[in-house]
Design a protein around this motif. Structure first.
Motif, short mmCIF file in Angstrom:
data_model
loop_
_atom_site.label_atom_id
_atom_site.label_comp_id
_atom_site.label_asym_id
_atom_site.label_seq_id
_atom_site.Cartn_x
_atom_site.Cartn_y
_atom_site.Cartn_z
N TYR A 51 -1.72 -1.63 -8.18
CA TYR A 51 -0.29 -2.87 -7.61
C TYR A 51 0.60 -3.80 -8.36
O TYR A 51 1.39 -3.76 -8.56
N ASN A 52 -0.22 -4.23 -9.86
CA ASN A 52 0.73 -4.26 -10.90
C ASN A 52 1.60 -3.10 -11.29
O ASN A 52 2.94 -3.76 -11.98
N GLN A 53 0.50 -2.17 -11.69
CA GLN A 53 2.05 -0.89 -12.11
C GLN A 53 2.76 -0.32 -11.26
O GLN A 53 3.63 0.08 -11.11
N SER A 54 2.53 -0.51 -9.82
CA SER A 54 4.03 -0.29 -8.63
C SER A 54 4.86 -1.90 -8.90
O SER A 54 5.74 -1.32 -9.10
N ASP B 70 0.92 -1.35 0.06
CA ASP B 70 0.22 -0.17 0.09
C ASP B 70 0.90 1.54 0.28
O ASP B 70 0.84 2.58 -0.47
N ALA B 71 1.65 1.01 1.20
CA ALA B 71 3.29 2.78 0.97
C ALA B 71 3.67 2.78 -0.55
O ALA B 71 3.75 4.12 -1.11
N MET B 72 3.46 1.39 -1.33
CA MET B 72 4.28 2.15 -2.05
C MET B 72 3.84 1.94 -3.80
O MET B 72 4.21 2.44 -4.32
N THR B 73 1.91 2.02 -3.08
CA THR B 73 1.03 1.86 -4.01
C THR B 73 0.12 3.55 -4.04
O THR B 73 -0.49 3.96 -4.86
N ASP B 74 0.48 3.99 -2.93
CA ASP B 74 -0.61 5.58 -2.97
C ASP B 74 -0.24 6.24 -3.01
O ASP B 74 -0.96 6.34 -3.86
N ASP B 75 0.89 6.81 -4.74
CA ASP B 75 0.68 7.58 -5.61
C ASP B 75 -0.05 7.32 -6.43
O ASP B 75 -0.98 8.03 -7.16
N ILE B 76 -0.30 5.75 -7.11
CA ILE B 76 -1.25 4.99 -8.16
C ILE B 76 -2.09 5.42 -7.41
O ILE B 76 -3.19 5.76 -8.24
N LEU B 77 -2.91 5.33 -6.42
CA LEU B 77 -4.17 5.53 -6.00
C LEU B 77 -5.10 6.95 -6.24
O LEU B 77 -5.37 6.94 -6.56
#
Length: 116
Positions: free
Chosen positions: A86-89, A60-67
């Protein structure tokens, strides 16, 4: 229980607690990009014993910007994390691992992202 689990239980293998702590501490102040970079460094140079578990705990912390970008694009503020996010991350992380160590995620113990 797996062989690896048994070895870790007997303290024959290093556990990933220090990597988990490092990622947790970083998540308090780091951007998602910085988190992905740190994670890529850890998995490509430090070889944690359970990279999937580290990913699951900190994705989640690694994907927060994508969200955040998806919420802004859709103006749907209740939007939650999705498998695509998550896949993009993972794609971003794999790109970093390729640059740093010339390794794909599946060579580092993580699932390969879908690039289609």
């Amino acid at each position: 229980e797996s062989y690896r689990d048994a070895c870790q239980h007997l303290h024959l293998l290093e556990n990933d607690e220090h990597w988990d702590n490092s990622l947790h501490e970083a998540s308090l102040t780091a951007s998602s990009y910085q988190m992905r970079t740190l994670f890529a460094i850890i998995i490509s140079t430090c070889f944690p014993s359970r990279p999937v578990q580290l990913w699951e705990q900190h994705k989640d912390a690694m994907t927060d910007d994508i969200l955040h970008q998806a919420r802004n694009a859709s103006e749907h503020t209740e939007l939650q994390y999705t498998a695509e996010m998550y896949n993009q991350s993972l794609i971003y992380i794999e790109d970093m691992c390729l640059m740093m160590a010339n390794k794909l995620l599946n060579q580092l113990g993580l699932p390969s992202p879908n690039r289609t």
